[in-house]
Design an enzyme around this catalytic site. Structure first.
Site, PDB file in Angstrom:
ATOM      1  N   CYS A  99       0.851  -1.190   0.000  1.00 40.23           N
ATOM      2  CA  CYS A  99       0.000   0.000   0.000  1.00 40.23           C
ATOM      3  C   CYS A  99       0.885   1.239   0.000  1.00 40.23           C
ATOM      4  O   CYS A  99       1.870   1.295   0.744  1.00 40.23           O
ATOM      5  CB  CYS A  99      -0.892  -0.018   1.241  1.00 40.23           C
ATOM      6  N   HIS A 141      -9.071  -3.949  -2.209  1.00 37.98           N
ATOM      7  CA  HIS A 141      -8.094  -3.205  -1.413  1.00 37.98           C
ATOM      8  C   HIS A 141      -8.454  -1.714  -1.388  1.00 37.98           C
ATOM      9  O   HIS A 141      -8.504  -1.100  -0.315  1.00 37.98           O
ATOM     10  CB  HIS A 141      -6.695  -3.412  -2.011  1.00 37.98           C
ATOM     11  N   GLU A 142      -8.707  -1.146  -2.563  1.00 40.09           N
ATOM     12  CA  GLU A 142      -9.038   0.286  -2.628  1.00 40.09           C
ATOM     13  C   GLU A 142     -10.374   0.578  -1.953  1.00 40.09           C
ATOM     14  O   GLU A 142     -10.527   1.585  -1.262  1.00 40.09           O
ATOM     15  CB  GLU A 142      -9.031   0.792  -4.070  1.00 40.09           C
ATOM     16  N   HIS A 145     -10.185   1.049   1.740  1.00 38.10           N
ATOM     17  CA  HIS A 145      -9.763   2.390   2.173  1.00 38.10           C
ATOM     18  C   HIS A 145     -10.967   3.302   2.405  1.00 38.10           C
ATOM     19  O   HIS A 145     -10.920   4.183   3.264  1.00 38.10           O
ATOM     20  CB  HIS A 145      -8.863   3.041   1.118  1.00 38.10           C
TER      21      HIS A 145
END
Length: 186
Positions: A99, A141-142, A145
């Site tokens: 990341c 993953h994004e 966030h």
């Protein structure tokens, strides 16, 4: 414009991002800035909280994989505004993740093999995609966030977690003098 990244320890990385009610010129400029920032840092995806904006938006610059598993990069990022994930496969696969907000560290994380994402593009049009493999991993993953979740929260190996604690503390100290207790890794 290349923006400064937010790093581990920043409170914005632990907040749930706000829904974007309208796609304005400011949002369009943010997308351009995020793309330039992602390219400058050699990333494959970037979420708005990583550049200090608590907005439900991320960009990805991988279109897919070849049959040999090589990534196919795009010339301009795919934009996902107010994304919603669904239809996660039951098959979990392990993959190495890193990341931009946690520089220098990578770990194995289990995620579904495939996912469906529905989002808005920069024109405000809704689209739906079904992704598999590494492109699906990037989206998950994004999207994490946008919910205040980092990939390190998903690590399962105790040895990895223990190994990361000292490194995370170094990152926190390097980039932040003061961090709220709720923003620290457990």
């Amino acid at each position: 414009m290349i923006r400064e990244l937010e790093y581990y320890g920043s409170h914005i990385l632990r907040r749930k991002a706000d829904i974007i009610p309208e796609i304005t010129d400011t949002i369009r400029q943010l997308v351009q800035d995020m793309y330039e920032t992602m390219v400058a840092h050699k990333g494959v995806g970037l979420a708005a909280p990583q550049v200090g904006e608590s907005l439900s938006l991320f960009v990805v610059c991988v279109e897919g994989e070849t049959e040999d598993g090589d990534l196919i990069f795009c010339d301009f990022p795919k934009v996902y505004i107010n994304p919603v994930l669904s239809n996660a496969s039951e098959d979990l696969v392990i993959g190495r993740e890193g990341c931009l907000s946690i520089p220098g560290l990578r770990a194995d994380v289990y995620r579904p093999q495939s996912i469906t994402v529905t989002a808005l593009n920069l024109d405000g049009q809704e689209f739906t995609e079904h992704l598999e493999g590494f492109p699906a991993r990037i989206i998950m993953h994004e999207n994490d966030h946008l919910h205040g979740v980092l990939y390190i929260d998903k690590m399962e190996e105790p040895k990895d977690i223990k190994k990361f604690k000292a490194s995370l503390e170094k990152i926190r100290r390097r980039y932040h003098a003061h961090v709220k207790p709720e923003d620290r890794a457990s």
